[in-house]
Design an enzyme around this catalytic site. Structure first.
Site, PDB file in Angstrom:
ATOM      1  N   LYS A 242       0.686  -0.993   0.059  1.00 59.78           N
ATOM      2  CA  LYS A 242       0.040   0.027  -0.029  1.00 59.78           C
ATOM      3  C   LYS A 242       0.819   1.381  -0.137  1.00 59.78           C
ATOM      4  O   LYS A 242       1.714   1.515   1.013  1.00 59.78           O
ATOM      5  CB  LYS A 242      -1.003  -0.052   1.276  1.00 59.78           C
ATOM      6  CG  LYS A 242      -2.124   1.090   1.018  1.00 59.78           C
ATOM      7  CD  LYS A 242      -2.750   1.278   2.562  1.00 59.78           C
ATOM      8  CE  LYS A 242      -3.979   2.155   2.052  1.00 59.78           C
ATOM      9  NZ  LYS A 242      -3.508   3.722   1.927  1.00 59.78           N
ATOM     10  N   ASP A 244       2.404   5.130  -0.241  1.00 55.22           N
ATOM     11  CA  ASP A 244       1.635   6.462   0.479  1.00 55.22           C
ATOM     12  C   ASP A 244       2.172   7.633  -0.430  1.00 55.22           C
ATOM     13  O   ASP A 244       2.939   8.070  -0.410  1.00 55.22           O
ATOM     14  CB  ASP A 244       2.494   6.561   1.974  1.00 55.22           C
ATOM     15  CG  ASP A 244       1.681   7.484   2.841  1.00 55.22           C
ATOM     16  OD1 ASP A 244       0.617   7.787   2.500  1.00 55.22           O
ATOM     17  OD2 ASP A 244       2.313   7.664   3.810  1.00 55.22           O
TER      18      ASP A 244
END
Length: 537
Positions: A242, A244
């Site tokens: 994931k 950022d």
């Protein structure tokens, strides 16, 4: 002739009428902008330095408004005599097509050694031409040949459509300069384009090639992931990092590329290096889903580092591509995820370093979660292997697992600074519960001096007289989140709830406040109305 070796190598002077590769003595500080209808229309910007013309190809033309940026690709030095070259380079020769002297004149710099300033990667200069007057900057991006041409000083009125297609040397049009009439026609640079559509392609003469499959006319909204508190125990899943950063959809149609945020904002001007990298991919047409990130010294995506672009710094940015929605006219959204990713990996094999493939990490979630936490990553994205692509939906076949607490919040006000700090003390943030904006905390850390100044200016521009939060003043508080009383509210400054920021925090308190919040940056890619409290399922 070392400086012009590359120029000479690319040309057959028995076939092209371009000037020979000869350096000049001295310098007259001249510049030229040549409109060049080669394979794709662009503008060649050239400065006379050290007996040659330092040259850049500027696909979208010269910027006119202060702060506007254009990608400028550094190309080989040209002879000074090229400053007066106008005509047609024969088809089949390097750069074949019509060349117009679009503008010319002189330039000055604030450096005693402009060639050294250019070598260092930054040059501020002023132009005095027939069409161009004022200040500009050239700033080299990381990676070598890619630069930004940035308008400085004051805004300049854009040239008219007639002047854009008129030579500063001969007053001829591009069509008049061509030998066979098959040239690219300029589109009106000031014409507004509808959001979600690719730029108007430059038009060829009626004898041009037949049309090819086009991208969807409408914007494709990214598919969304559902937040879970723990990994699913059923189904066939793969997991990815994931990131950022900024979610971004890349639309490629020939040489034209548009880069959109998740809420349909155009990212092209902000990330020209990503646009250029996507344009260089081998497929003629594609839609790619990915994330724009900046990496810190440990190779970890950092949203705070990405934010330094807003205060004039330029970290290296990368586009991590994780899905392929369309390829050469074929809609792939109904294919299983693993097949889409396999095709994506294939087309990215020879991609420039700015584009990276987001590979699967496997499906051992417990091991992966420990690893991402150790590395300081935000978390994991899980996807069912056979999932189709569902634009705009959060169906649950994509999920996210977070290793640290952070999410978006809406800025509704700020407090006065204390001590040595300037501009403001803390941001007052909240989230929407239906149509109501609920206050959830004061964010006073995560700022530097430049950020305080730039953010304060944006807040002043959206000032309002009354408080936008429905739960202020507060009747109670806790030791971790003391209440804001009616008296204290008189000292607060309120703003329209339009700006969205990313905040890291340790946990939610019992009275629904943020504990130890820290500012990470503004989110240009999210609308305030979308911001709700994230609750893992």
């Amino acid at each position: 002739m070392p400086a012009l070796t590359e120029y000479a190598r690319k040309r057959d002077f028995k076939k092209t009428v371009e000037p020979p590769a000869q350096t000049a003595r001295g310098t007259k500080n001249r510049f030229v902008v040549q409109k060049h209808a080669a394979k794709r229309l662009h503008y060649d910007f050239r400065l006379e330095l050290d007996g040659v013309l330092k040259s850049w190809a500027v696909p979208k033309g010269i910027p006119f408004s202060k702060g506007d940026k254009r990608l400028a690709v550094h190309v080989e030095d040209h002879p000074v005599s090229y400053i007066d070259f106008e005509g047609t380079i024969p088809k089949g020769q390097y750069g074949g097509g019509a060349v117009m002297v679009w503008d010319r004149g002189t330039f000055s710099t604030d450096s005693d050694q402009p060639a050294q300033a250019l070598e260092s990667g930054k040059l501020h200069f002023s132009l005095r031409g027939k069409k161009l007057w004022g200040d500009w900057h050239l700033v080299r991006l990381r990676g070598g040949d890619q630069w930004l041409l940035i308008k400085g000083g004051q805004d300049m009125k854009p040239v008219s459509k007639k002047a854009d297609d008129s030579s500063a040397l001969s007053s001829k049009t591009m069509r008049q300069l061509s030998q066979n009439g098959s040239v690219w026609e300029s589109s009106d640079q000031s014409r507004a384009r509808k959001p979600g559509r690719l730029p108007q392609q430059e038009k060829r003469s009626p004898t041009a090639t037949a049309s090819k499959p086009k991208l969807p006319a409408a914007f494709v909204e990214p598919m969304k992931a559902r937040l879970l508190s723990s990994p699913p125990t059923q189904g066939d899943w793969i997991y990815e990092i994931k990131f950022d950063g900024y979610r971004a959809m890349a639309f490629k149609d020939g040489g034209a590329v548009r880069l959109f945020s998740r809420n349909e904002k155009d990212f092209g001007e902000k990330f020209p290096e990503i646009v250029a990298a996507v344009a260089s991919l081998e497929p003629d047409e594609a839609i790619i889903d990915g994330e724009i990130v900046a990496l810190d010294s440990k190779g970890v995506s950092s949203f705070q580092l990405l934010q330094t672009i807003e205060i004039g710094e330029r970290p290296a940015v990368y586009y991590y591509a994780f899905d392929l929605l369309q390829l050469d006219g074929k809609d792939l959204r109904k294919l299983p995820l693993v097949e889409r990713k396999a095709r994506l990996e294939q087309i990215l094999k020879n991609a420039p370093e700015e584009i990276r493939y987001s590979a699967s990490l496997g499906n051992d979630t417990q091991k992966l979660l420990k690893q991402v936490a150790k590395l300081g990553l935000e978390g994991l994205i899980g996807k069912q292997t056979d999932s189709i692509y569902e634009p705009g939906k959060r169906s649950g076949v994509w999920i996210k697992l977070k290793s640290r607490r952070e999410q978006e919040f809406v800025i509704g006000g700020y407090t006065d600074p204390k001590g040595a700090r300037s501009h403001f003390g803390a941001l007052l943030v909240g989230f929407f519960d239906g149509s109501q904006l609920k206050f959830c905390g004061k964010v006073g850390t995560g700022f530097n001096t430049k950020l305080l100044s730039s953010l304060h200016g944006r807040l002043n521009a959206i000032h309002r007289a009354d408080c936008p939060f429905v739960n202020l003043p507060e009747l109670r508080g806790s030791r971790y989140s003391p209440r804001i009383t009616a008296g204290e509210m008189k000292k607060c400054h309120w703003v329209e709830p339009e700006l969205v920021c990313q905040v890291a925090f340790s946990e939610w308190t019992r009275d629904d406040k943020l504990r130890q919040p820290a500012f990470l940056g503004l989110r240009e890619d999210k609308d305030a109305g979308e911001v709700v409290r994230e609750r893992p399922e």
